[in-house]
Every structure is written in C-alpha cells, then in structure tokens.
Design a protein around this motif. Structure first.
Motif, PDB file in Angstrom:
ATOM      1  N   THR A  47       0.849  -0.988  -0.032  1.00 55.69           N
ATOM      2  CA  THR A  47       0.101  -0.099  -0.053  1.00 55.69           C
ATOM      3  C   THR A  47       0.758   1.456   0.105  1.00 55.69           C
ATOM      4  OG1 THR A  47      -1.689  -1.192   1.050  1.00 55.69           O
ATOM      5  CG2 THR A  47      -1.808   1.302   1.106  1.00 55.69           C
ATOM      6  N   GLN A  48       1.781   1.227   0.772  1.00 58.58           N
ATOM      7  CA  GLN A  48       2.900   2.279   1.020  1.00 58.58           C
ATOM      8  C   GLN A  48       3.553   2.730  -0.712  1.00 58.58           C
ATOM      9  OE1 GLN A  48       5.874   2.584   4.160  1.00 58.58           O
ATOM     10  NE2 GLN A  48       4.754   0.814   4.958  1.00 58.58           N
ATOM     11  N   GLU A  49       3.780   1.386  -1.285  1.00 60.93           N
ATOM     12  CA  GLU A  49       4.361   1.527  -2.577  1.00 60.93           C
ATOM     13  C   GLU A  49       3.275   2.218  -3.487  1.00 60.93           C
ATOM     14  OE1 GLU A  49       5.556  -2.467  -3.423  1.00 60.93           O
ATOM     15  OE2 GLU A  49       7.376  -2.309  -2.376  1.00 60.93           O
ATOM     16  N   ARG A  50       1.965   1.649  -3.366  1.00 59.36           N
ATOM     17  CA  ARG A  50       0.974   2.456  -4.435  1.00 59.36           C
ATOM     18  C   ARG A  50       0.853   3.813  -3.904  1.00 59.36           C
ATOM     19  NH1 ARG A  50      -2.576  -1.760  -2.644  1.00 59.36           N
ATOM     20  NH2 ARG A  50      -4.159   0.158  -1.950  1.00 59.36           N
ATOM     21  N   VAL A  51       0.950   4.269  -2.855  1.00 64.48           N
ATOM     22  CA  VAL A  51       0.907   5.619  -2.366  1.00 64.48           C
ATOM     23  C   VAL A  51       1.853   6.431  -3.059  1.00 64.48           C
ATOM     24  CG1 VAL A  51       0.879   7.427  -0.631  1.00 64.48           C
ATOM     25  CG2 VAL A  51      -0.489   5.300  -0.357  1.00 64.48           C
ATOM     26  N   TRP A  52       3.249   6.128  -3.055  1.00 66.40           N
ATOM     27  CA  TRP A  52       4.415   6.809  -3.484  1.00 66.40           C
ATOM     28  C   TRP A  52       4.416   6.693  -5.140  1.00 66.40           C
ATOM     29  CZ3 TRP A  52       6.739  10.176  -1.072  1.00 66.40           C
ATOM     30  CH2 TRP A  52       6.924  10.083   0.411  1.00 66.40           C
ATOM     31  N   ARG A  53       3.876   5.670  -5.569  1.00 64.28           N
ATOM     32  CA  ARG A  53       3.627   5.772  -7.294  1.00 64.28           C
ATOM     33  C   ARG A  53       2.529   6.819  -7.446  1.00 64.28           C
ATOM     34  NH1 ARG A  53       3.973  -0.086  -6.925  1.00 64.28           N
ATOM     35  NH2 ARG A  53       1.776  -0.213  -7.077  1.00 64.28           N
TER      36      ARG A  53
END
Length: 347
Positions: A47-53
C-alpha cells in the motif's frame, strides 16, 4: 473508506492528498501516514508503494514545513565527504539518493581533502535528521549532536557507532595471489596520503599477503588521491623502481592507478608488458582505461545505498540504542592491466 476507482491525473491545478488517495485507491488517512513517515507497522508495504507511485504520477508536492510540525523532522539527510570531485564519492551519493527516494532531501557537505574535520553540530543546525559521514578521523558524539550518524567505509570505529564498511580481505588476497601467480616478486604499493582505517587496512592486507611469499619485496610510496599527484610521483620514481626489479604495482585506489597509467604512457613503458597494475575501487572508468584496469571491486553505490537504508532505520527508531554494522563483500575484477612478469635484470 478507500476510494473504489482511481481518479484521472489531475489537470490544471496542484494535486492534493485527496487526489493521491483516489489515485492509489486508499484512504486519506493512509496517505497522511505514508507522507509523514508513520506508516511502518500501520500501512502495508504494498500500500505504501502504491501511495508513492501515485505521488510521483500526479506530481504531488509534500508541504515540508507542515510535515516538520507534525513529525518533528525536516526530511533532510546530510552526506559529508572530503571531495565530491572524486568519482568514488559521486557513486556513493548516487546510492544514497536511490535509497532515500522521494521521502528525504539530500544535503551534500563537502569538506575538501585538506580541510579540518567537519562541524557536525553546525550541520544539524541547518535542519538535518541524520548524517552519513565519510570523513576518516572525525570525532562523533551522537548525544551532543542530537541526531543519528552512520559512518561510511570505516572498518574500525567506536562500538557505539553504526557503520558500513568493505570486507577488503577477500579481494586484496585475490589480487596479491594473482600477481604472485604471474611471477611478480618486486611490487610497489602506491598508497594514499589521506589518513583513515580503510587505507591502513588495505595496505596491511596487501603487505601481509606478499610477505607470505618467499622472495617478495614491497616498496611503499604515497601520493594524494588525484591523477596528477600519482602521475608526477610515478614518473619521478620509476627509473629507480625499475632498476630495483619492480614489475608490478598495486594502487590503494583507482584514481592513483589512473595517474600511474598516464605516467607509464608518457614514459613509453608498456602495461602490462613491462609493469602490471592492480588497484582498489572498480570505478566506471576502469573498464575503458588503456589497458582496462584490474581492480578489487568496492561498490561505492552499494556503500551509499546500504548506509542510507541504515540511517533511515535509525531515524525511524528515534536513534536507537543498538548500532548497526554491515560489511560489504569485495572481489577481484581482472582485466588487461595484469600480465606475466618480465625477466629480472641480471647482476
């Protein structure tokens, strides 16, 4: 509740946290936790990765001043090095920047090779959350400084300090063994004038390995870590070294080896026909020198990347009481600068 459908890319206005949440398909609360550095253990990694993307895609700019009020951090890390003109340190900086991603700004603090040790307390006054220090001999008191510090390329350091260093023994032994295997018995070790445990360790490992071979002799020399300084020294000393039967040289750093190669070209000395050269670092240029340089690979990029990762861990832990120590592997990259020893002069 998280949005069900990602929103289209924002057009004509500055993106907001709500836009990021819609793009990533998460709640605004999750976005807030991620951008404020509070997601660990509370927001899944994916989820963190999706936010940064989503942040990168929309061009969302985090309000650093507002986030500092929330987190008590400036989201800034300092990298202290003696000379960013040295390609090794630019590779370190690239690794650091990769590890920091978009969460931290990177402050480069260059002290210069001949200057006094950096004032770390002054750096903290500029508003940094942590310091990556590659400056041998600098005294560090983390309690006085008030922020985490990670030492780079320091094989020996106070036990309370976190550090990342190279395990140079395997690479150094492989280089020496190859030179001995090729028949070389008179070797110049071209060291750096810069003090530091990393250079002392390399020198000790090379000299001890050579001493284990009967009939070998090591001639030690030193130069500043610049191409010009090494070139001048080698050009001046080579006639005497040649008369002493020297057929190989090991340099403590690639920049020193580049200077030696340049000197030998000017003197009309064939490498490796008359003298073989090995080194430490494996900078990008070492593949394209003439001839390509044999060198012990010390990945400056990995040094920066690993050190920055540890510093982020320390910042997240509020400094932490347990120091982190990591050793990076090394290996010999053999290229055309090593060859069979020429016949020793008779008499």
């Amino acid at each position: 509740m998280a949005a069900n459908n990602p929103s289209p890319r924002v057009q004509g206005r500055r993106p907001t946290a709500s836009d990021v949440a819609a793009e990533a398909g998460v709640s605004i609360a999750s976005v807030s936790l991620v951008i404020n550095g509070k997601a660990e253990g509370r927001v899944a990694t994916r989820t963190q990765e999706r936010v940064w993307r989503a942040i990168n895609k929309l061009g969302y700019v985090v309000d650093s001043a507002a986030r500092s009020l929330v987190t008590g951090r400036r989201q800034c890390i300092a990298l202290v090095a003696p000379d960013l003109g040295n390609p090794f340190f630019t590779q370190v900086a690239a690794g650091v920047a990769k590890a920091l991603g978009g969460e931290y700004r990177l402050l480069l603090a260059v002290s210069g090779p001949e200057r006094e040790e950096p004032d770390l307390a002054q750096l903290v006054g500029f508003g940094v959350d942590g310091i990556l220090l590659e400056f041998p001999g600098t005294r560090v008191d983390t309690r006085q400084i008030g922020c985490p510090v990670v030492l780079l390329d320091e094989p020996v350091a106070p036990p309370e300090l976190s550090r990342v260093h190279f395990d140079t023994a395997p690479g150094a032994c492989a280089l020496v063994d190859r030179i001995v295997e090729l028949g070389h018995r008179r070797v110049v070790y071209l060291d750096a004038t810069r003090e530091g445990q990393t250079f002392a360790t390399r020198r000790a490992q090379v000299c001890a390995r050579l001493a284990a071979t009967p009939g070998t002799e090591v001639i030690e020399a030193r130069a500043n870590i610049t191409v010009d300084a090494a070139r001048a020294l080698v050009a001046e000393e080579w006639p005497g070294w040649r008369a002493a039967g020297v057929t190989a040289m090991i340099a403590a750093a690639d920049l020193l080896a580049y200077g030696a190669l340049s000197a030998f070209t000017g003197l009309g000395v064939a490498v490796p026909g008359e003298v073989s050269i090995g080194s430490f670092d494996d900078l990008p240029f070492s593949e394209i020198t003439s001839p390509p340089l044999s060198t012990v690979r010390l990945s400056a990029f990995d040094l920066g990347y690993t050190s920055a990762g540890i510093l982020r861990e320390l910042i997240a832990d509020g400094g932490g009481d347990r120091p982190r120590v990591r050793a990076l592997g090394t290996s010999l990259v053999e290229r055309a600068s090593l060859g069979r020893a020429r016949l020793q002069p008779s008499g």
